[in-house]
Design an enzyme around this catalytic site. Structure first.
Site, PDB file in Angstrom:
ATOM      1  N   GLU A  47     -19.171  50.886  -9.634  1.00  0.00           N
ATOM      2  CA  GLU A  47     -20.012  51.140 -10.804  1.00  0.00           C
ATOM      3  C   GLU A  47     -19.596  52.422 -11.524  1.00  0.00           C
ATOM      4  OE1 GLU A  47     -22.251  49.326 -12.281  1.00  0.00           O
ATOM      5  OE2 GLU A  47     -22.155  47.692 -10.834  1.00  0.00           O
ATOM      6  N   TYR A 132     -29.293  53.020 -14.919  1.00  0.00           N
ATOM      7  CA  TYR A 132     -28.494  51.795 -14.882  1.00  0.00           C
ATOM      8  C   TYR A 132     -27.774  51.651 -13.540  1.00  0.00           C
ATOM      9  CZ  TYR A 132     -24.584  48.683 -15.352  1.00  0.00           C
ATOM     10  OH  TYR A 132     -23.674  47.688 -15.094  1.00  0.00           O
ATOM     11  N   ASP A 150     -27.457  46.748 -19.913  1.00  0.00           N
ATOM     12  CA  ASP A 150     -26.309  47.473 -20.442  1.00  0.00           C
ATOM     13  C   ASP A 150     -25.993  46.914 -21.826  1.00  0.00           C
ATOM     14  OD1 ASP A 150     -25.135  45.011 -19.970  1.00  0.00           O
ATOM     15  OD2 ASP A 150     -23.513  45.785 -18.706  1.00  0.00           O
TER      16      ASP A 150
END
Length: 304
Positions: A47, A132, A150
């Site tokens: 990520e 996120y 996103d």
């Protein structure tokens, strides 16, 4: 578009919408290696790397990173300068992301006895882990996340269900759309939809988008979407120069300004536009990030 359910922008038959997307994803999707693991460490690394780098380029860097530091304990014990140097060598964007990832690993090992927080709130307490990323790790490692929102997800919701260009509206709609207890597959699926079918230039039929029968944009032919911020040009940018400073100091460990400058820019001139004043500015930024120290005109890579 089909009849909407109240003011939430979603069709009446939400279960059918959910089933269509999950079945589409499970039938065929891009097979990235981090989608084959539920290790929170491996997922966090993917990520963080993906924040500024195209996914296809992340694969090799992710594999190299895990080969060098296979576990969160290995990363926590690593020399920070080595981690930052890896980031620079693999062109993974802002070097402070490497610093934060290293610090997050230390937090897991030192503050949590090597046990990862399992929900977004706990994960968001780790260094550099925003909402996120916390949701993504909670979802993909523990199936315990909220709906991820996103740029791709916003584009999908805006086009398919006429969700207004407003963060709170996107978040509320995404959460109401996600099947309860299925954050792992759902968040993967809706991001995949935005990544392969509902890109800036959509490929609805070619990608066999599962939401065509409900999609407002597909029915109207209007595929406008919220503005997507343009990534600043990298070549010659301050970000590139910061990376070069780290790369040079990773090789030489320490250098005086006028020795460092020409190795960062070939047009370096001590009294020129790209001279000592300019270089001091770069080093000051890196010092603020804890990556470099400048003492008596000598720049040194921080290794703590």
């Amino acid at each position: 578009m089909s009849e909407q359910a109240g003011d939430d922008h979603l069709p009446n038959d939400v279960p059918a919408v959910q089933t269509a997307l999950v079945e589409w994803y499970e039938a065929d999707h891009r097979d990235y290696p981090w989608r084959q693991t539920d290790d929170p460490y491996e997922i966090l690394v993917s990520e963080v790397m993906s924040q500024q780098t195209q996914l296809d380029r992340v694969v090799a860097a992710w594999e190299d990173f895990l080969e060098q530091w296979p576990t969160v304990a290995d990363l926590a014990a690593a020399d920070r300068g080595d981690v930052v140097g890896f980031w620079t060598d693999h062109s993974l964007g802002y070097n402070n992301r490497a610093k934060y990832l290293h610090e997050a690993a230390r937090q897991v090992v030192e503050d949590h006895d090597g046990q990862w927080p399992r929900d977004p709130d706990g994960l968001s307490e780790l260094m550099g882990v925003g909402p996120y990323t916390a949701n993504a790790v909670a979802s993909f490692a523990f199936n315990n996340g909220n709906a991820v929102v996103d740029t791709n997800v916003k584009r999908v919701l805006y086009r398919a269900f006429d969700v207004p260009d407003d963060d709170s509206a996107f978040e509320e709609t995404a959460q109401r759309l996600m099947p309860e207890g299925r954050s792992e597959v759902w968040n993967n699926a809706i991001m995949e939809l935005g990544g392969v079918a509902c890109e800036k230039t959509p490929d609805c039929d070619g990608a066999q988008c599962p939401w065509r029968e409900w999609c407002s944009a597909y029915q109207s032919g209007d595929f406008t979407a919220p503005d997507v911020p343009t990534q600043p040009t990298f070549e010659g940018s301050r970000r590139q120069m910061r990376g070069r400073v780290i790369s040079v100091l990773n090789e030489y460990d320490e250098l005086a300004l006028d020795e460092l400058g020409p190795r960062v820019r070939v047009d370096y001139a001590p009294e020129g536009e790209y001279g000592r004043e300019w270089l001091r500015g770069l080093l000051s930024d890196l010092d603020d990030d804890g990556l470099v120290t400048l003492t008596d005109g000598v720049a040194t890579l921080s290794r703590t």
